[in-house]
Design a protein around this motif. Structure first.
Motif, PDB file in Angstrom:
ATOM      1  N   MET A   1       0.855  -1.172   0.000  1.00 25.60           N
ATOM      2  CA  MET A   1       0.000   0.000   0.000  1.00 25.60           C
ATOM      3  C   MET A   1       0.895   1.227   0.000  1.00 25.60           C
ATOM      4  SD  MET A   1      -3.175   0.895  -0.087  1.00 25.60           S
ATOM      5  CE  MET A   1      -4.435  -0.227   0.361  1.00 25.60           C
ATOM      6  N   ARG A   2       0.622   2.160  -0.887  1.00 26.51           N
ATOM      7  CA  ARG A   2       1.460   3.350  -1.039  1.00 26.51           C
ATOM      8  C   ARG A   2       0.886   4.585  -0.351  1.00 26.51           C
ATOM      9  NH1 ARG A   2       5.257   2.600  -5.465  1.00 26.51           N
ATOM     10  NH2 ARG A   2       6.144   4.470  -4.588  1.00 26.51           N
ATOM     11  N   ILE A   3      -0.282   4.463   0.257  1.00 26.74           N
ATOM     12  CA  ILE A   3      -0.923   5.637   0.849  1.00 26.74           C
ATOM     13  C   ILE A   3      -0.085   6.268   1.963  1.00 26.74           C
ATOM     14  CG2 ILE A   3      -2.946   6.440   2.135  1.00 26.74           C
ATOM     15  CD1 ILE A   3      -4.600   4.481   0.412  1.00 26.74           C
ATOM     16  N   PRO A   4       0.456   5.499   2.925  1.00 24.67           N
ATOM     17  CA  PRO A   4       1.296   6.138   3.949  1.00 24.67           C
ATOM     18  C   PRO A   4       2.493   6.878   3.347  1.00 24.67           C
ATOM     19  CG  PRO A   4       0.672   3.936   4.661  1.00 24.67           C
ATOM     20  CD  PRO A   4       0.253   4.071   3.227  1.00 24.67           C
ATOM     21  N   GLU A   5       3.081   6.298   2.315  1.00 23.77           N
ATOM     22  CA  GLU A   5       4.208   6.947   1.635  1.00 23.77           C
ATOM     23  C   GLU A   5       3.776   8.252   0.979  1.00 23.77           C
ATOM     24  OE1 GLU A   5       7.290   5.982  -2.032  1.00 23.77           O
ATOM     25  OE2 GLU A   5       6.001   4.370  -1.276  1.00 23.77           O
ATOM     26  N   ALA A   6       2.612   8.245   0.346  1.00 26.34           N
ATOM     27  CA  ALA A   6       2.094   9.451  -0.301  1.00 26.34           C
ATOM     28  C   ALA A   6       1.794  10.535   0.722  1.00 26.34           C
ATOM     29  CB  ALA A   6       0.843   9.116  -1.102  1.00 26.34           C
ATOM     30  N   ALA A   8       3.202  10.909   3.632  1.00 23.91           N
ATOM     31  CA  ALA A   8       4.488  11.408   4.122  1.00 23.91           C
ATOM     32  C   ALA A   8       5.141  12.345   3.111  1.00 23.91           C
ATOM     33  CB  ALA A   8       5.414  10.238   4.437  1.00 23.91           C
ATOM     34  N   ALA A   9       4.832  12.151   1.826  1.00 24.75           N
ATOM     35  CA  ALA A   9       5.398  12.998   0.772  1.00 24.75           C
ATOM     36  C   ALA A   9       4.617  14.296   0.595  1.00 24.75           C
ATOM     37  CB  ALA A   9       5.437  12.228  -0.545  1.00 24.75           C
ATOM     38  N   GLY A  10       3.542  14.474   1.362  1.00 17.28           N
ATOM     39  CA  GLY A  10       2.801  15.718   1.321  1.00 17.28           C
ATOM     40  C   GLY A  10       1.501  15.684   0.545  1.00 17.28           C
ATOM     41  N   CYS A  11       1.072  14.517   0.087  1.00 17.47           N
ATOM     42  CA  CYS A  11      -0.223  14.427  -0.597  1.00 17.47           C
ATOM     43  C   CYS A  11      -1.334  14.707   0.393  1.00 17.47           C
ATOM     44  CB  CYS A  11      -0.423  13.026  -1.184  1.00 17.47           C
ATOM     45  SG  CYS A  11       0.552  12.717  -2.636  1.00 17.47           S
ATOM     46  N   GLY A  12      -2.365  15.370  -0.059  1.00 15.94           N
ATOM     47  CA  GLY A  12      -3.514  15.639   0.792  1.00 15.94           C
ATOM     48  C   GLY A  12      -4.265  14.358   1.115  1.00 15.94           C
ATOM     49  N   ALA A  13      -4.885  14.305   2.274  1.00 14.70           N
ATOM     50  CA  ALA A  13      -5.592  13.101   2.713  1.00 14.70           C
ATOM     51  C   ALA A  13      -7.028  13.056   2.204  1.00 14.70           C
ATOM     52  CB  ALA A  13      -5.587  13.034   4.237  1.00 14.70           C
ATOM     53  N   ASP A  14      -7.527  14.126   1.580  1.00  9.03           N
ATOM     54  CA  ASP A  14      -8.940  14.141   1.220  1.00  9.03           C
ATOM     55  C   ASP A  14      -9.223  14.273  -0.273  1.00  9.03           C
ATOM     56  OD1 ASP A  14      -8.063  16.711   0.977  1.00  9.03           O
ATOM     57  OD2 ASP A  14      -9.828  17.612   1.872  1.00  9.03           O
ATOM     58  N   ALA A  15      -8.207  14.225  -1.102  1.00  6.96           N
ATOM     59  CA  ALA A  15      -8.428  14.374  -2.547  1.00  6.96           C
ATOM     60  C   ALA A  15      -7.748  13.240  -3.295  1.00  6.96           C
ATOM     61  CB  ALA A  15      -7.900  15.724  -3.018  1.00  6.96           C
ATOM     62  N   LEU A  16      -8.556  12.304  -3.805  1.00  7.45           N
ATOM     63  CA  LEU A  16      -7.996  11.144  -4.492  1.00  7.45           C
ATOM     64  C   LEU A  16      -7.197  11.507  -5.733  1.00  7.45           C
ATOM     65  CD1 LEU A  16     -10.917   8.604  -4.185  1.00  7.45           C
ATOM     66  CD2 LEU A  16      -8.784   8.671  -2.896  1.00  7.45           C
ATOM     67  N   GLY A  17      -7.563  12.587  -6.396  1.00 12.20           N
ATOM     68  CA  GLY A  17      -6.840  13.000  -7.593  1.00 12.20           C
ATOM     69  C   GLY A  17      -5.392  13.345  -7.305  1.00 12.20           C
ATOM     70  N   ILE A  18      -5.128  13.896  -6.134  1.00  8.16           N
ATOM     71  CA  ILE A  18      -3.755  14.233  -5.765  1.00  8.16           C
ATOM     72  C   ILE A  18      -2.949  12.954  -5.580  1.00  8.16           C
ATOM     73  CG2 ILE A  18      -2.308  15.285  -3.977  1.00  8.16           C
ATOM     74  CD1 ILE A  18      -4.601  17.306  -3.562  1.00  8.16           C
ATOM     75  N   PHE A  19      -3.549  11.943  -4.959  1.00 12.08           N
ATOM     76  CA  PHE A  19      -2.864  10.667  -4.787  1.00 12.08           C
ATOM     77  C   PHE A  19      -2.573  10.029  -6.141  1.00 12.08           C
ATOM     78  CE2 PHE A  19      -3.158   5.987  -4.381  1.00 12.08           C
ATOM     79  CZ  PHE A  19      -1.972   5.787  -3.679  1.00 12.08           C
ATOM     80  N   ALA A  20      -3.543  10.040  -7.043  1.00 12.98           N
ATOM     81  CA  ALA A  20      -3.344   9.449  -8.367  1.00 12.98           C
ATOM     82  C   ALA A  20      -2.225  10.162  -9.119  1.00 12.98           C
ATOM     83  CB  ALA A  20      -4.638   9.482  -9.166  1.00 12.98           C
ATOM     84  N   ALA A  21      -2.185  11.482  -9.032  1.00  8.40           N
ATOM     85  CA  ALA A  21      -1.117  12.232  -9.694  1.00  8.40           C
ATOM     86  C   ALA A  21       0.239  11.872  -9.106  1.00  8.40           C
ATOM     87  CB  ALA A  21      -1.378  13.729  -9.570  1.00  8.40           C
ATOM     88  N   TRP A  22       0.329  11.795  -7.786  1.00  8.90           N
ATOM     89  CA  TRP A  22       1.585  11.419  -7.128  1.00  8.90           C
ATOM     90  C   TRP A  22       1.988   9.999  -7.537  1.00  8.90           C
ATOM     91  CZ3 TRP A  22       2.589   7.374  -3.793  1.00  8.90           C
ATOM     92  CH2 TRP A  22       3.849   7.367  -3.224  1.00  8.90           C
TER      93      TRP A  22
END
Length: 65
Positions: A1-6, A8-22
């Motif tokens: 799972m990459r969510i904790p890594e994302a 920690a890298a500064g991705c917002g916790a409430d916008a899935l699009g930011i995670f997908a971009a990262w």
């Protein structure tokens, strides 16, 4: 799972699009273009509107199928 890594890298916790971009900068990603209509149900009112599309109800307060 990459969510904790994302996170920690500064991705917002409430916008899935930011995670997908990262994630797309971390690993190869693939997508599928959906040819049908999509609905955003980000709040109660938009959820009610989608329910109206899919279910006929006898009361505007009851949105159960």
């Amino acid at each position: 799972m990459r969510i904790p890594e994302a996170l920690a890298a500064g991705c917002g916790a409430d916008a899935l699009g930011i995670f997908a971009a990262w994630l797309s900068r971390q690993v190869p990603m693939h997508a599928f273009a959906m040819p049908w209509k999509r609905y955003d149900v980000g709040d109660v009112e938009s959820d009610r509107e989608v329910c109206k599309v899919f279910w006929v109800t006898s009361s505007s307060e009851s949105m159960s199928p």
